[in-house]
Design an enzyme around this catalytic site. Structure first.
Site: not given
Length: 292
Positions: A135, A84, A149, A184, A153
């Site tokens: 992912s 994670n 980024y 988050t 992924k």
């Protein structure tokens, strides 16, 4: 439900934190890794017998191996490994420094690969288990300002997809989790913005820069509900979480498929004559899998 044991990287915040708390609340055991000192002390205090904290920088290969081996040595069995830990590096490709580029790949891509590779011998010896690779919607769709980024992924999705076929004979399941925007700290606490090059001010890259500097938007996804949704048995190869992720991934796949279909004749026109030739390309591998 029989209690299980989980290894979760990045358990101190965001998705990893929500998942850890939910699992501990229902009676599971969790080995949770963290980087920031003091960030999981409350979990250790609340669940002293069920939560095991471990410092881990996933860019450190030796520390990955040590943490994984120590977790199995202490607990004998770990049922689910959740890869994670990660963050977002945003900006135009030209704006990144070499150091930023290397660190993003080392964290999101090679760090995840090393974690899984370290866990595989243990999972095989115990007769199976599950790997959850975090992912993103950005592993299937891509937008300007997220090129590096997205590279990590899309890369980890390719790794996990191929890995699933490799380890299925050992009873090891692999699921790629693709969440959309969630409420988050990832967007404003877990993302790094590259230094600005003025030439990109009037381009689509300016959109991501505006979002991260103005801090006026938030994700649609509920991280607690997303965390609750990952524990499925049987689980799909790819698990999409969030209506925004579903729409973006559907649009991306539909567009790519339409592009491919327009090229069928031109693609076939490049084939060599088949007389006396044994082919060995991707289509043959797919046929072999179907015949197994």
């Amino acid at each position: 439900m029989t209690s299980r044991t989980w290894l979760i990287t990045g358990a101190n915040s965001g998705f990893g934190r929500h998942l850890s708390e939910q699992l501990l609340s229902r009676g599971d055991r969790v080995v949770g890794t963290f980087r920031a000192a003091g960030s999981v002390e409350d979990l250790s205090a609340r669940w002293p017998d069920a939560f095991r904290a471990a410092h881990l920088d996933v860019t450190d290969p030796a520390e990955i191996t040590a943490v994984v081996n120590e977790a199995w040595a202490a607990l004998a069995r770990i049922d689910v490994v959740v890869s994670n830990a990660g963050y977002g590096l945003m900006g135009a490709a030209e704006e990144f420094t070499d150091e930023q580029m290397v660190h993003q790949i080392a964290t999101n891509l090679t760090g995840s690969i090393r974690l899984i590779r370290a866990a595989l011998p243990h999972l095989r010896r115990q007769g199976g288990g599950r790997i959850l690779q975090l992912s993103s919607v950005g592993g299937q769709a891509a937008w300007p300002g997220g090129s590096l980024y997205h590279a990590t992924k899309w890369g980890i999705e390719g790794f996990a997809d191929a890995l699933a076929g490799e380890v299925a004979p050992f009873g090891i399941d692999v699921t790629i989790v693709e969440p959309g925007g969630a409420r988050t700290n990832f967007r404003y606490g877990g993302s790094v913005l590259a230094d600005r090059i003025e030439a990109y001010d009037g381009t689509p890259v300016a959109g991501i820069r505006r979002i991260l500097t103005e801090r006026t938007t938030q994700g649609i996804g509920d991280p607690a509900l997303m965390a609750a949704g990952v524990d499925q048995d049987p689980a799909p190869r790819r698990l999409v979480l969030g209506s925004d992720a579903y729409q973006a991934i559907e649009n991306a796949l539909t567009t790519r498929l339409a592009d491919v279909r327009t090229q069928r004749e031109s693609a076939e026109a490049t084939d060599a004559p088949l007389e006396g030739v044994t082919t060995g390309g991707p289509a043959d591998l797919d046929a072999e899998k179907r015949d197994m």
